[in-house]
Design a protein around this motif. Sequence first.
Motif, mmCIF file in Angstrom:
data_model
loop_
_atom_site.group_PDB
_atom_site.id
_atom_site.type_symbol
_atom_site.label_atom_id
_atom_site.label_comp_id
_atom_site.label_asym_id
_atom_site.label_seq_id
_atom_site.Cartn_x
_atom_site.Cartn_y
_atom_site.Cartn_z
ATOM 1 N N THR A 36 5.766 3.949 15.825
ATOM 2 C CA THR A 36 6.375 4.287 14.864
ATOM 3 C C THR A 36 6.888 2.896 14.113
ATOM 4 O O THR A 36 6.958 1.746 14.304
ATOM 5 N N LEU A 37 6.051 3.595 12.763
ATOM 6 C CA LEU A 37 6.148 3.082 10.663
ATOM 7 C C LEU A 37 6.417 3.391 10.283
ATOM 8 O O LEU A 37 6.187 5.027 10.117
ATOM 9 N N PRO A 38 8.259 3.427 10.426
ATOM 10 C CA PRO A 38 9.304 4.265 9.571
ATOM 11 C C PRO A 38 8.717 4.290 7.851
ATOM 12 O O PRO A 38 7.664 3.035 7.822
ATOM 13 N N TYR A 39 8.864 5.477 7.364
ATOM 14 C CA TYR A 39 8.279 5.239 6.236
ATOM 15 C C TYR A 39 9.485 4.004 5.249
ATOM 16 O O TYR A 39 10.561 4.259 5.866
ATOM 17 N N ASN A 40 8.765 3.240 4.242
ATOM 18 C CA ASN A 40 9.878 2.767 3.883
ATOM 19 C C ASN A 40 8.740 2.323 2.530
ATOM 20 O O ASN A 40 7.576 2.276 2.341
ATOM 21 N N GLU A 41 9.753 2.620 1.138
ATOM 22 C CA GLU A 41 9.672 2.002 -0.198
ATOM 23 C C GLU A 41 8.723 1.103 -0.459
ATOM 24 O O GLU A 41 7.740 0.902 -1.101
ATOM 25 N N ASP A 42 9.179 0.107 0.319
ATOM 26 C CA ASP A 42 8.554 -1.193 0.045
ATOM 27 C C ASP A 42 6.989 -1.377 0.445
ATOM 28 O O ASP A 42 6.667 -2.694 0.081
ATOM 29 N N ASP A 46 0.033 2.964 -3.555
ATOM 30 C CA ASP A 46 0.196 3.446 -4.890
ATOM 31 C C ASP A 46 1.656 4.064 -5.171
ATOM 32 O O ASP A 46 2.152 5.092 -5.074
ATOM 33 N N PRO A 47 2.213 3.698 -6.042
ATOM 34 C CA PRO A 47 3.077 3.688 -6.852
ATOM 35 C C PRO A 47 3.362 5.828 -7.254
ATOM 36 O O PRO A 47 4.170 6.219 -7.532
ATOM 37 N N ARG A 48 2.200 6.126 -7.958
ATOM 38 C CA ARG A 48 2.032 7.108 -8.445
ATOM 39 C C ARG A 48 1.851 8.035 -7.716
ATOM 40 O O ARG A 48 2.632 9.551 -7.238
ATOM 41 N N THR A 49 1.492 7.688 -6.298
ATOM 42 C CA THR A 49 1.064 8.884 -5.467
ATOM 43 C C THR A 49 2.551 9.391 -4.316
ATOM 44 O O THR A 49 3.212 9.381 -3.377
ATOM 45 N N GLY A 50 2.833 7.302 -4.273
ATOM 46 C CA GLY A 50 3.969 7.085 -2.783
ATOM 47 C C GLY A 50 3.623 6.981 -1.319
ATOM 48 O O GLY A 50 4.509 7.141 -0.263
ATOM 49 N N VAL A 51 1.937 7.127 -1.354
ATOM 50 C CA VAL A 51 1.748 6.916 -0.127
ATOM 51 C C VAL A 51 1.605 4.842 -0.601
ATOM 52 O O VAL A 51 1.628 4.671 -0.007
ATOM 53 N N ILE A 52 1.999 5.104 1.523
ATOM 54 C CA ILE A 52 1.196 3.919 2.303
ATOM 55 C C ILE A 52 0.808 3.545 2.509
ATOM 56 O O ILE A 52 -0.770 4.003 2.471
ATOM 57 N N HIS A 53 0.537 1.755 1.699
ATOM 58 C CA HIS A 53 -0.498 0.814 1.880
ATOM 59 C C HIS A 53 -0.462 1.030 3.418
ATOM 60 O O HIS A 53 -0.438 0.903 4.035
ATOM 61 N N ALA A 92 -1.517 9.173 4.249
ATOM 62 C CA ALA A 92 -0.907 9.651 4.904
ATOM 63 C C ALA A 92 0.669 10.220 4.074
ATOM 64 O O ALA A 92 0.990 9.691 3.143
ATOM 65 N N THR A 93 1.278 11.243 4.838
ATOM 66 C CA THR A 93 2.670 11.472 3.663
ATOM 67 C C THR A 93 3.496 10.881 3.426
ATOM 68 O O THR A 93 4.082 10.483 4.044
#
Length: 139
Positions: A36-42, A46-53, A92-93
Amino acid sequence: MVDKTVLARQFIEAIPHARALNLKLTQIGEGEAEITLPYNEDLIGDPRTGVIHGGAISTILDTCCGAAVMSHPSAPGGTATIDLRIDYMRAATPGQTVTAHAVCYHITRNVAFVRATAMDHDKDLPVATASGSFTVEGK
């Protein structure tokens, strides 16, 4: 005799990149692995969407594939990626944990073949799929 699942878990937990992404091995054995890869703002690409790189998605898929190879009954030891093809199907959401599941489905004397899928909460529509080949060391 060395327990390959313990070895694979120790290997993944020792990878600095995996630790930095907070990857967690949640299941392993008999040529299959789940991480698993937990969501992390770091990790937002894309800062506009919050999507993980996408690089974080690549990492979880590659790491999960390697763990599946290491846990395969016919694999004697470590592994390294030879080739990895990733098909990104959607973003990813934001806010969701990404889970990768990999299966090592065939091993020759020198090469292991693996398929993997990365998903978030929507299990019917993967974030990405991967297929790759990995070294078989020590056989």
